[in-house]
Write a protein that holds these residues in place. Structure first.
Motif, PDB file in Angstrom:
ATOM      1  N   ALA A   1      46.154  81.475  83.604  1.00  0.00           N
ATOM      2  CA  ALA A   1      45.811  80.056  83.697  1.00  0.00           C
ATOM      3  C   ALA A   1      44.410  79.793  83.178  1.00  0.00           C
ATOM      4  O   ALA A   1      44.128  78.724  82.622  1.00  0.00           O
ATOM      5  CB  ALA A   1      45.935  79.590  85.146  1.00  0.00           C
ATOM      6  N   ARG A   2      43.521  80.769  83.350  1.00  0.00           N
ATOM      7  CA  ARG A   2      42.138  80.600  82.912  1.00  0.00           C
ATOM      8  C   ARG A   2      42.003  80.656  81.400  1.00  0.00           C
ATOM      9  O   ARG A   2      41.158  79.966  80.823  1.00  0.00           O
ATOM     10  CB  ARG A   2      41.250  81.662  83.547  1.00  0.00           C
ATOM     11  N   VAL A   3      42.833  81.447  80.730  1.00  0.00           N
ATOM     12  CA  VAL A   3      42.623  81.669  79.294  1.00  0.00           C
ATOM     13  C   VAL A   3      43.602  80.915  78.402  1.00  0.00           C
ATOM     14  O   VAL A   3      43.292  80.630  77.246  1.00  0.00           O
ATOM     15  CB  VAL A   3      42.676  83.181  78.957  1.00  0.00           C
ATOM     16  N   LEU A   4      44.788  80.565  78.918  1.00  0.00           N
ATOM     17  CA  LEU A   4      45.763  79.894  78.076  1.00  0.00           C
ATOM     18  C   LEU A   4      45.407  78.427  77.885  1.00  0.00           C
ATOM     19  O   LEU A   4      44.821  77.800  78.771  1.00  0.00           O
ATOM     20  CB  LEU A   4      47.162  80.010  78.690  1.00  0.00           C
ATOM     21  N   PRO A   5      45.794  77.832  76.752  1.00  0.00           N
ATOM     22  CA  PRO A   5      45.475  76.416  76.517  1.00  0.00           C
ATOM     23  C   PRO A   5      46.301  75.504  77.431  1.00  0.00           C
ATOM     24  O   PRO A   5      47.413  75.839  77.833  1.00  0.00           O
ATOM     25  CB  PRO A   5      45.860  76.213  75.050  1.00  0.00           C
ATOM     26  N   HIS A   6      45.727  74.337  77.737  1.00  0.00           N
ATOM     27  CA  HIS A   6      46.424  73.381  78.591  1.00  0.00           C
ATOM     28  C   HIS A   6      47.731  72.902  77.972  1.00  0.00           C
ATOM     29  O   HIS A   6      48.652  72.490  78.701  1.00  0.00           O
ATOM     30  CB  HIS A   6      45.519  72.186  78.881  1.00  0.00           C
TER      31      HIS A   6
ATOM     32  N   SER B   1      41.331  77.522  94.210  1.00  0.00           N
ATOM     33  CA  SER B   1      42.741  77.841  93.970  1.00  0.00           C
ATOM     34  C   SER B   1      42.909  78.210  92.507  1.00  0.00           C
ATOM     35  O   SER B   1      42.130  77.780  91.648  1.00  0.00           O
ATOM     36  CB  SER B   1      43.625  76.624  94.295  1.00  0.00           C
ATOM     37  N   ILE B   2      43.959  78.986  92.218  1.00  0.00           N
ATOM     38  CA  ILE B   2      44.346  79.186  90.823  1.00  0.00           C
ATOM     39  C   ILE B   2      44.582  77.844  90.136  1.00  0.00           C
ATOM     40  O   ILE B   2      44.348  77.678  88.943  1.00  0.00           O
ATOM     41  CB  ILE B   2      45.603  80.081  90.765  1.00  0.00           C
ATOM     42  N   ALA B   3      45.013  76.844  90.929  1.00  0.00           N
ATOM     43  CA  ALA B   3      45.261  75.506  90.393  1.00  0.00           C
ATOM     44  C   ALA B   3      44.009  74.877  89.805  1.00  0.00           C
ATOM     45  O   ALA B   3      44.101  73.889  89.058  1.00  0.00           O
ATOM     46  CB  ALA B   3      45.820  74.607  91.496  1.00  0.00           C
ATOM     47  N   ALA B   4      42.837  75.412  90.100  1.00  0.00           N
ATOM     48  CA  ALA B   4      41.598  74.883  89.527  1.00  0.00           C
ATOM     49  C   ALA B   4      41.585  74.956  88.013  1.00  0.00           C
ATOM     50  O   ALA B   4      40.888  74.182  87.352  1.00  0.00           O
ATOM     51  CB  ALA B   4      40.402  75.643  90.091  1.00  0.00           C
ATOM     52  N   HIS B   5      42.353  75.882  87.445  1.00  0.00           N
ATOM     53  CA  HIS B   5      42.341  76.101  86.007  1.00  0.00           C
ATOM     54  C   HIS B   5      43.396  75.286  85.266  1.00  0.00           C
ATOM     55  O   HIS B   5      43.463  75.371  84.031  1.00  0.00           O
ATOM     56  CB  HIS B   5      42.543  77.590  85.702  1.00  0.00           C
ATOM     57  N   VAL B   6      44.228  74.518  85.991  1.00  0.00           N
ATOM     58  CA  VAL B   6      45.321  73.790  85.342  1.00  0.00           C
ATOM     59  C   VAL B   6      45.366  72.348  85.850  1.00  0.00           C
ATOM     60  O   VAL B   6      45.570  72.126  87.054  1.00  0.00           O
ATOM     61  CB  VAL B   6      46.692  74.447  85.627  1.00  0.00           C
ATOM     62  N   PRO B   7      45.190  71.351  84.982  1.00  0.00           N
ATOM     63  CA  PRO B   7      45.462  69.982  85.422  1.00  0.00           C
ATOM     64  C   PRO B   7      46.897  69.896  85.942  1.00  0.00           C
ATOM     65  O   PRO B   7      47.820  70.375  85.290  1.00  0.00           O
ATOM     66  CB  PRO B   7      45.268  69.161  84.142  1.00  0.00           C
ATOM     67  N   GLY B   8      47.086  69.321  87.125  1.00  0.00           N
ATOM     68  CA  GLY B   8      48.355  69.444  87.827  1.00  0.00           C
ATOM     69  C   GLY B   8      49.151  68.159  87.942  1.00  0.00           C
ATOM     70  O   GLY B   8      48.917  67.391  88.886  1.00  0.00           O
ATOM     71  N   PRO B   9      50.068  67.887  87.034  1.00  0.00           N
ATOM     72  CA  PRO B   9      50.953  66.741  87.246  1.00  0.00           C
ATOM     73  C   PRO B   9      51.655  66.839  88.597  1.00  0.00           C
ATOM     74  O   PRO B   9      52.078  67.914  89.010  1.00  0.00           O
ATOM     75  CB  PRO B   9      51.968  66.868  86.096  1.00  0.00           C
ATOM     76  N   TYR B  10      51.760  65.719  89.280  1.00  0.00           N
ATOM     77  CA  TYR B  10      52.363  65.585  90.611  1.00  0.00           C
ATOM     78  C   TYR B  10      51.487  66.177  91.716  1.00  0.00           C
ATOM     79  O   TYR B  10      51.862  66.130  92.877  1.00  0.00           O
ATOM     80  CB  TYR B  10      53.793  66.150  90.649  1.00  0.00           C
ATOM     81  N   GLN B  11      50.334  66.735  91.341  1.00  0.00           N
ATOM     82  CA  GLN B  11      49.278  67.069  92.300  1.00  0.00           C
ATOM     83  C   GLN B  11      47.932  66.815  91.625  1.00  0.00           C
ATOM     84  O   GLN B  11      47.030  67.639  91.671  1.00  0.00           O
ATOM     85  CB  GLN B  11      49.384  68.528  92.761  1.00  0.00           C
ATOM     86  N   VAL B  12      47.818  65.644  91.016  1.00  0.00           N
ATOM     87  CA  VAL B  12      46.698  65.416  90.102  1.00  0.00           C
ATOM     88  C   VAL B  12      45.349  65.468  90.809  1.00  0.00           C
ATOM     89  O   VAL B  12      44.382  66.025  90.273  1.00  0.00           O
ATOM     90  CB  VAL B  12      46.863  64.072  89.345  1.00  0.00           C
TER      91      VAL B  12
END
Length: 290
Positions: A241-246, A140-151
């Protein structure tokens, strides 16, 4: 089954991206072994047969070790070489981590991660032996972003992306390729089953699963490594999501995934497994969302 046609396996194939992936295989001349844990699987199998594919439907819970073995045995029983596999089954549970049932979070790990690793380990040796094969892993695109409320969900998708990319490198030169499919928010049952309709993610625009599957299938057949799929908006979002900082992406994700009607309190200490807050249990999501 018609031994002259190539054989593919698709998991999570009853609806959504999984069904559309199976449909892509069917219209491109493959026979299929399809798997899901829903009654809808038989209906989906019937629709795929009308497209000319011979289909073995395996109703199994891949979150269980025995469920994965059941599917592997069904593939082996065809006595045919497996040309391609799309490992797509997954699940999510929305809400603050401490407000969710531990059993629901464990199911994410069992289905999204353990079943994918288990099934890949069972299916790949035969492909390597014949020097030909295509493996698709739905991340998923979500792989690149730690996900609050879907941790746990986002972490599981990060695992799948890393697993697919590393496995692809290990298999270089064997004739077997591994493709990671990274969709964005897609119009499937994912949001209802994860209990996240009451979020900006759940309420926002979503991509057509048929488009995601068509792009994923094309990438798989070309032997590509990683593909962002869906609309131009989603694909650009994936690159961002891949390049921007968390420091930028995590707060943005938190705003979109936070329940709009407030946060449920944590599950009290000592609450039995399976007795978590109402409406957060995932039911075996066969497709993927954010």
């Amino acid at each position: 089954m018609n031994v002259a046609k190539p054989l593919a396996v698709v998991t999570g194939a009853s609806t959504g991206i999984g069904y559309e992936l199976a449909r892509q295989f069917a219209v491109h001349g493959f026979d299929l072994v399809v798997c899901a844990d829903e009654r809808r699987l038989e209906t989906a199998a019937g629709e795929l047969r009308r497209l000319g594919a011979e289909v073995v439907a395996v109703r199994a819970d891949l979150a269980l070790y025995d469920g994965v073995e059941q599917l592997h045995q069904a593939v082996a029983a065809t006595r045919r070489p497996l040309v391609a596999a799309a490992l797509n089954a997954g699940v999510s549970t929305g809400g603050a981590f401490l407000a969710t049932d531990l059993a629901d979070q464990a199911r994410i790990l069992d289905l999204n991660i353990a079943s994918t690793v288990h099934l890949a380990h069972r299916l790949l040796p035969a492909m390597v032996d014949v020097g030909e094969g295509r493996l698709l892993i739905t991340s998923s695109i979500a792989a690149h972003v730690p996900g609050p409320y879907q941790v746990v969900y986002n972490a599981s998708k990060a695992f799948l992306l890393s697993f697919a990319e590393a496995l692809r490198d290990e298999l270089r030169g064997t004739g077997v390729t591994v493709t990671a499919l990274l969709p964005g928010a897609t119009d499937t049952a994912f949001f209802r089953r994860a209990g996240i309709q009451d979020t900006l993610l759940g309420l926002g625009d979503k991509d057509d699963p048929a488009l995601v599957a068509a792009q994923g299938f094309a990438a798989l057949m070309r032997g590509r490594g990683t593909v962002f799929a869906g609309s131009l908006r989603s694909r650009l979002g994936g690159y961002a999501a891949r390049v921007l900082p968390h420091a930028l992406t995590v707060p943005a994700y938190r705003r979109r995934s936070r329940p709009l009607r407030g946060i449920r309190p944590p599950v009290p200490h000592g609450t039995p497994l399976g007795a978590g807050p109402e409406g957060v249990r995932g039911a075996g999501e066969p497709t993927h969302g954010p």
